[in-house]
Design a protein around this motif. Structure first.
Motif, PDB file in Angstrom:
ATOM      1  N   THR A   2       0.835  -1.191   0.000  1.00 31.17           N
ATOM      2  CA  THR A   2       0.000   0.000   0.000  1.00 31.17           C
ATOM      3  C   THR A   2       0.874   1.246   0.000  1.00 31.17           C
ATOM      4  O   THR A   2       1.861   1.320   0.718  1.00 31.17           O
ATOM      5  N   THR A   3       0.493   2.207  -0.828  1.00 31.60           N
ATOM      6  CA  THR A   3       1.246   3.453  -0.865  1.00 31.60           C
ATOM      7  C   THR A   3       0.318   4.627  -0.572  1.00 31.60           C
ATOM      8  O   THR A   3      -0.858   4.608  -0.921  1.00 31.60           O
ATOM      9  N   TRP A   4       0.894   5.609   0.063  1.00 33.13           N
ATOM     10  CA  TRP A   4       0.170   6.839   0.354  1.00 33.13           C
ATOM     11  C   TRP A   4       1.179   7.978   0.328  1.00 33.13           C
ATOM     12  O   TRP A   4       2.387   7.766   0.395  1.00 33.13           O
ATOM     13  N   SER A   5       0.671   9.182   0.202  1.00 31.54           N
ATOM     14  CA  SER A   5       1.549  10.345   0.237  1.00 31.54           C
ATOM     15  C   SER A   5       0.794  11.520   0.845  1.00 31.54           C
ATOM     16  O   SER A   5      -0.432  11.505   0.929  1.00 31.54           O
ATOM     17  N   ALA A   6       1.554  12.500   1.270  1.00 26.60           N
ATOM     18  CA  ALA A   6       0.974  13.705   1.856  1.00 26.60           C
ATOM     19  C   ALA A   6       1.776  14.899   1.380  1.00 26.60           C
ATOM     20  O   ALA A   6       2.997  14.815   1.220  1.00 26.60           O
ATOM     21  N   LYS A   7       1.068  15.993   1.122  1.00 21.55           N
ATOM     22  CA  LYS A   7       1.733  17.225   0.718  1.00 21.55           C
ATOM     23  C   LYS A   7       0.962  18.405   1.294  1.00 21.55           C
ATOM     24  O   LYS A   7      -0.248  18.506   1.132  1.00 21.55           O
ATOM     25  N   ALA A   8       1.704  19.282   1.964  1.00 25.59           N
ATOM     26  CA  ALA A   8       1.105  20.489   2.536  1.00 25.59           C
ATOM     27  C   ALA A   8       1.228  21.630   1.531  1.00 25.59           C
ATOM     28  O   ALA A   8       2.272  21.803   0.907  1.00 25.59           O
ATOM     29  N   GLY A  12      -2.640  26.183   3.497  1.00 23.65           N
ATOM     30  CA  GLY A  12      -2.896  25.541   4.769  1.00 23.65           C
ATOM     31  C   GLY A  12      -3.577  24.192   4.659  1.00 23.65           C
ATOM     32  O   GLY A  12      -3.887  23.568   5.670  1.00 23.65           O
ATOM     33  N   THR A  13      -3.807  23.733   3.443  1.00 21.86           N
ATOM     34  CA  THR A  13      -4.473  22.457   3.237  1.00 21.86           C
ATOM     35  C   THR A  13      -3.453  21.335   3.104  1.00 21.86           C
ATOM     36  O   THR A  13      -2.458  21.470   2.402  1.00 21.86           O
ATOM     37  N   LEU A  14      -3.721  20.229   3.774  1.00 23.61           N
ATOM     38  CA  LEU A  14      -2.895  19.043   3.669  1.00 23.61           C
ATOM     39  C   LEU A  14      -3.596  18.067   2.729  1.00 23.61           C
ATOM     40  O   LEU A  14      -4.738  17.680   2.977  1.00 23.61           O
ATOM     41  N   HIS A  15      -2.929  17.716   1.643  1.00 22.61           N
ATOM     42  CA  HIS A  15      -3.491  16.785   0.660  1.00 22.61           C
ATOM     43  C   HIS A  15      -2.921  15.392   0.910  1.00 22.61           C
ATOM     44  O   HIS A  15      -1.703  15.224   0.939  1.00 22.61           O
ATOM     45  N   LEU A  43      -7.283  22.158  11.084  1.00 22.32           N
ATOM     46  CA  LEU A  43      -6.521  21.333  10.161  1.00 22.32           C
ATOM     47  C   LEU A  43      -7.425  21.040   8.970  1.00 22.32           C
ATOM     48  O   LEU A  43      -8.504  20.469   9.133  1.00 22.32           O
ATOM     49  N   LEU A  44      -7.012  21.464   7.785  1.00 21.76           N
ATOM     50  CA  LEU A  44      -7.791  21.267   6.570  1.00 21.76           C
ATOM     51  C   LEU A  44      -7.207  20.102   5.778  1.00 21.76           C
ATOM     52  O   LEU A  44      -6.029  20.124   5.427  1.00 21.76           O
ATOM     53  N   LEU A  45      -8.039  19.108   5.498  1.00 22.07           N
ATOM     54  CA  LEU A  45      -7.593  17.941   4.746  1.00 22.07           C
ATOM     55  C   LEU A  45      -8.294  17.869   3.401  1.00 22.07           C
ATOM     56  O   LEU A  45      -9.509  18.044   3.309  1.00 22.07           O
ATOM     57  N   ASN A  46      -7.519  17.580   2.368  1.00 17.13           N
ATOM     58  CA  ASN A  46      -8.064  17.304   1.046  1.00 17.13           C
ATOM     59  C   ASN A  46      -7.802  15.825   0.785  1.00 17.13           C
ATOM     60  O   ASN A  46      -6.654  15.406   0.694  1.00 17.13           O
ATOM     61  N   LEU A  47      -8.877  15.056   0.685  1.00 18.43           N
ATOM     62  CA  LEU A  47      -8.771  13.612   0.480  1.00 18.43           C
ATOM     63  C   LEU A  47      -9.259  13.213  -0.912  1.00 18.43           C
ATOM     64  O   LEU A  47      -9.622  12.065  -1.143  1.00 18.43           O
TER      65      LEU A  47
END
Length: 112
Positions: A2-8, A12-15, A43-47
Motif C-alpha cells: 500500500t502506498t500513500w503520500s501527503a503534501k502540505a 494551509g491544506t494538507l493533501h 486542520l484542513l484535509l483534502n482527500l
C-alpha cells in the motif's frame, strides 16, 4: 504494498493521496500527529486523491479529531473522493468533519 503520500500547500491544506489502510496506519498516524502539532487552528484535509480508506484510516482521523478538539482546535475535510465520501456517509461521521452533503463540483463530498 500500500502506498500513500501527503503534501502540505501554502493555503494551509494538507493533501493526502493513495491508500490509507491498516498496513500504513502507523506511518499515517505519526505523520498526521506531527503535522497537526506544527499547524495552528483548523486542520484542513483534502482527500480527493485518496483511492481507498479502511476502518483503521477512519479511526486515525477520528482520533486526530478528538485530540484537536481537546486543544480547542478542529479538523475539516474540504474535498474527498467518492469512495471516501461514501465511507464517511455510511459510518455517519461526515458531519463531524464538515462534509455536508453537496452536489456537483462543490467542496465537501466532491467526487471528481
Amino acid at each position: 504494498m500500500t502506498t500513500w503520500s501527503a503534501k502540505a500547500y501554502s493555503d494551509g491544506t494538507l493533501h493526502l493521496a493513495g491508500e490509507i489502510d491498516y498496513s500504513v496506519a502507523p506511518q499515517v498516524r505519526r505523520y498526521l500527529h506531527d503535522y497537526a502539532g506544527s499547524s495552528a487552528n483548523t486542520l484542513l484535509l483534502n482527500l480527493q486523491q485518496v483511492e481507498y480508506i479502511d476502518s483503521t484510516g477512519l479511526a486515525i482521523l477520528l482520533e486526530l479529531r478528538r485530540i484537536l478538539l481537546s486543544q480547542e482546535r478542529s479538523i475539516s475535510i474540504v474535498k474527498a473522493s467518492e469512495g471516501v465520501a461514501r465511507l464517511f456517509t455510511l459510518t455517519q461521521v461526515a458531519a463531524l468533519f464538515g462534509m455536508e452533503k453537496k452536489t456537483g463540483d462543490q467542496e465537501g463530498t466532491n467526487a471528481s
